[in-house]
Design an enzyme around this catalytic site. Sequence first.
Site, short mmCIF file in Angstrom:
data_model
loop_
_atom_site.label_atom_id
_atom_site.label_comp_id
_atom_site.label_asym_id
_atom_site.label_seq_id
_atom_site.Cartn_x
_atom_site.Cartn_y
_atom_site.Cartn_z
N LYS A 10 8.87 10.45 5.90
CA LYS A 10 10.18 9.79 5.82
C LYS A 10 11.28 10.83 5.60
O LYS A 10 12.33 10.79 6.25
CB LYS A 10 10.18 8.76 4.69
CG LYS A 10 9.31 7.53 5.00
CD LYS A 10 9.08 6.61 3.81
CE LYS A 10 8.17 5.44 4.22
NZ LYS A 10 7.85 4.52 3.12
N ASP A 68 14.34 -0.92 1.83
CA ASP A 68 13.02 -1.49 2.09
C ASP A 68 13.10 -3.01 2.28
O ASP A 68 12.14 -3.62 2.74
CB ASP A 68 12.08 -1.20 0.91
CG ASP A 68 11.15 -0.03 1.17
OD1 ASP A 68 10.75 0.15 2.34
OD2 ASP A 68 10.83 0.70 0.23
N GLN A 110 8.53 4.45 -3.23
CA GLN A 110 7.25 4.32 -2.52
C GLN A 110 6.25 3.58 -3.39
O GLN A 110 6.06 3.89 -4.57
CB GLN A 110 6.71 5.72 -2.15
CG GLN A 110 5.49 5.69 -1.25
CD GLN A 110 5.76 5.14 0.14
OE1 GLN A 110 6.87 5.16 0.64
NE2 GLN A 110 4.72 4.64 0.79
N1 GUN Z 1 3.93 1.61 0.64
C1 GUN Z 1 3.33 1.25 1.79
N2 GUN Z 1 4.25 0.85 2.69
C2 GUN Z 1 5.45 0.96 2.10
C3 GUN Z 1 6.79 0.69 2.52
O1 GUN Z 1 7.07 0.26 3.63
N3 GUN Z 1 7.75 0.93 1.60
C4 GUN Z 1 7.48 1.38 0.36
N4 GUN Z 1 8.49 1.58 -0.46
N5 GUN Z 1 6.26 1.63 -0.07
C5 GUN Z 1 5.25 1.43 0.80
#
Ligand code: GUN
Length: 304
Positions: free
Chosen positions: A52, A119, A96
Amino acid sequence: MARILDGVAIAKAIREEVAEEVRELSGRGVRPGLAAVLVGNVPASEIYVRSKVQTCGELGIFSDLITPQADVTTESMLELVDLLNRREDIDGILIQLPLPAQVDTKRLLDAVAPEKDVDGFHPVNAGRLQAGRPALAPCTPAGVIQILKRSQIPIAGQHAVIVGRSDIVGKPAAMLLLHENATVTICHSKTRELPEITRQADILVAAIGRAGFITPEMVKPGATLIDVGINRITERADFDRFFKGDLKREESFAKRGTTIVGDIHPAAFKTAGAYTPVPGGVGPLTIAMLMANTVRAAKMRRGL
Ligand code: GUN
């Protein structure tokens, strides 16, 4: 032959569009910024977050990677979020998941300013989404819509069946498909006669988190299959169940001792009209949509 919906190519197209938007914003003195919070040392999370942050760099988005220790408290995480909420250079806050057990995840996600919730996990954004108001939508389901639209797969009037009712994928996917005028059915672990329902799907979205759960007899011939699952398999018996005779997979499994399978049994793809492969289907869209949400948040916060 079923058509393969190429998530890698679609994600690339979206990233290019986002990069163009970032260039335009830069001409107006605005640089979108994302704070990525990675707690502890979960290997999968480290890989995702690294990817990311790297994508931010490629698109010209500012990023700040913050890495609290695994023993961080809820209180100090709340302080961090409060700081990020108030930082002018941060438009998006990504925490995350999963977080360590001692951290109150819900309390933390609720503390993120909804306008920075890239998110789309905050209840305010979930509510806005369901009320049909402008909202930051969760990245994975938003990516599913992009795959369908950019592949010219009709949604309006189609029966979309979603297997899985998570707050992050199943429920928001249902809302987004409903807004596109699909007839939507949500199924889950307590659903009776599941195969009878999935066999009615023109668009079948599998978001259960169980390797190869959707089998060929659960699929209507010609349906579009969207596989959100990412399941790592390491056992030979599992490999044979899903990929026996697939020489390319065999080679990589022999080399790495592991491979990824979605929630749809690969044999079901033969029945489909179109499908997203795993890997290379929905997965790449998640980061692309995070980037798109970050730019959108930057614009919305400034009334652009
Ligand atoms: N953990 C697994 N997928 C995601 C996601 O799309 N966003 C976040 N913040 N954590 C994750």
